[in-house]
Design a protein around this motif. Sequence first.
Motif, short mmCIF file in Angstrom:
data_model
loop_
_atom_site.label_atom_id
_atom_site.label_comp_id
_atom_site.label_asym_id
_atom_site.label_seq_id
_atom_site.Cartn_x
_atom_site.Cartn_y
_atom_site.Cartn_z
N LEU A 180 0.80 -1.22 0.00
CA LEU A 180 0.00 0.00 0.00
C LEU A 180 0.84 1.27 0.00
O LEU A 180 0.38 2.32 -0.43
CB LEU A 180 -0.93 0.02 1.22
N ALA A 181 2.08 1.17 0.51
CA ALA A 181 2.90 2.37 0.69
C ALA A 181 4.37 2.05 0.48
O ALA A 181 4.81 0.91 0.67
CB ALA A 181 2.69 2.94 2.09
N VAL A 182 5.10 3.07 0.10
CA VAL A 182 6.55 2.96 -0.03
C VAL A 182 7.16 4.20 0.61
O VAL A 182 6.63 5.30 0.48
CB VAL A 182 6.98 2.79 -1.51
N ALA B 269 10.14 7.83 -6.85
CA ALA B 269 8.97 8.51 -6.28
C ALA B 269 7.88 8.71 -7.33
O ALA B 269 6.70 8.46 -7.07
CB ALA B 269 9.38 9.85 -5.67
N LEU B 270 8.26 9.14 -8.50
CA LEU B 270 7.28 9.33 -9.57
C LEU B 270 6.65 8.01 -9.98
O LEU B 270 5.44 7.93 -10.21
CB LEU B 270 7.93 10.03 -10.77
N SER B 271 7.45 6.95 -10.04
CA SER B 271 6.93 5.63 -10.39
C SER B 271 5.96 5.12 -9.33
O SER B 271 4.89 4.60 -9.65
CB SER B 271 8.09 4.64 -10.57
N ALA B 272 6.31 5.28 -8.06
CA ALA B 272 5.44 4.84 -6.97
C ALA B 272 4.13 5.63 -6.99
O ALA B 272 3.04 5.06 -6.84
CB ALA B 272 6.14 5.01 -5.62
N PHE C 124 0.80 4.99 -1.61
CA PHE C 124 1.07 6.12 -0.73
C PHE C 124 2.58 6.30 -0.71
O PHE C 124 3.33 5.34 -0.60
CB PHE C 124 0.54 5.88 0.68
N LEU C 125 3.01 7.53 -0.83
CA LEU C 125 4.43 7.83 -0.98
C LEU C 125 4.97 8.57 0.23
O LEU C 125 4.47 9.63 0.60
CB LEU C 125 4.66 8.67 -2.24
N GLY C 126 5.99 7.98 0.85
CA GLY C 126 6.70 8.63 1.93
C GLY C 126 8.11 8.96 1.51
O GLY C 126 8.70 8.29 0.65
N PRO D 191 5.38 14.33 -1.25
CA PRO D 191 5.03 13.03 -0.67
C PRO D 191 3.81 13.11 0.24
O PRO D 191 3.45 14.17 0.75
CB PRO D 191 6.28 12.66 0.15
N ASP D 192 3.18 11.95 0.45
CA ASP D 192 2.02 11.86 1.33
C ASP D 192 2.43 11.94 2.81
O ASP D 192 1.64 12.38 3.64
CB ASP D 192 1.27 10.54 1.10
N PHE D 193 3.64 11.47 3.12
CA PHE D 193 4.13 11.55 4.49
C PHE D 193 5.64 11.68 4.48
O PHE D 193 6.30 11.34 3.50
CB PHE D 193 3.68 10.37 5.36
N LEU D 194 6.19 12.21 5.57
CA LEU D 194 7.63 12.43 5.72
C LEU D 194 8.12 11.69 6.95
O LEU D 194 7.35 11.40 7.87
CB LEU D 194 7.93 13.92 5.89
N ALA D 195 9.42 11.42 6.97
CA ALA D 195 10.03 10.80 8.15
C ALA D 195 11.44 11.33 8.35
O ALA D 195 12.15 11.63 7.37
CB ALA D 195 10.06 9.28 8.00
#
Length: 193
Positions: free
Chosen positions: A27-29, A48-51, A57-59, A85-89
């Motif tokens: 579901l996410a990468v 990132a563009l491919s995901a 969902f892109l982190g 991105p959808d989320f950051l870390a």
Amino acid sequence: MIDCLADLSHWNRGKPDFAAAKAAGTLAVALKASDGVADRDPAFEVRALSARNSGLFLGAYHFVSGGGAGRQCGNFLAAIEDIKPDFLALDLERGEGGTAEIAAAMLDGLPASPLLIYVGRWFDGLPNERLARLSLWLPEHGRAPVCPPGWASWTFWQYTSSGDFPGISGPVDRSRYAGTAAELSAWARGANA
């Protein structure tokens, strides 16, 4: 709890087939975007563009190291500027050089939600009051996750560094989400509870 997140950096060779990964239940990468004050992951933008085009969902994450918080924050923001991105870390794996304090200072320049902190119970410099307010991405390989001081629960639990995902070659870090697919969707869209 769902097993849903692949974590990749330039160390993961090959060209991931994110459409195949999504079809198999990923579901996410989370992709490494930057490191320290100047380094960038050369595979980030293309992956990132491919995901994103595959509907995952892109982190994006920044590897915090020694150096000024402002310069590290600037490096991270510049690396993700065109991607959104959808989320950051923030990835804290080394305790030297005051990385917990650097990461806490970086919070002033980063979007607030959703934002994760990747840190294990072995890390020196915790608990840190500002960082403990972030959702925890816990690197704890094995069967039973143990949160570091300052966190009672985790949002993502990286339980192995040698997993496999359809469409992604070689060993991959795998993480579980502490909720359902619908809750992950809400979280990634900013309804961070």
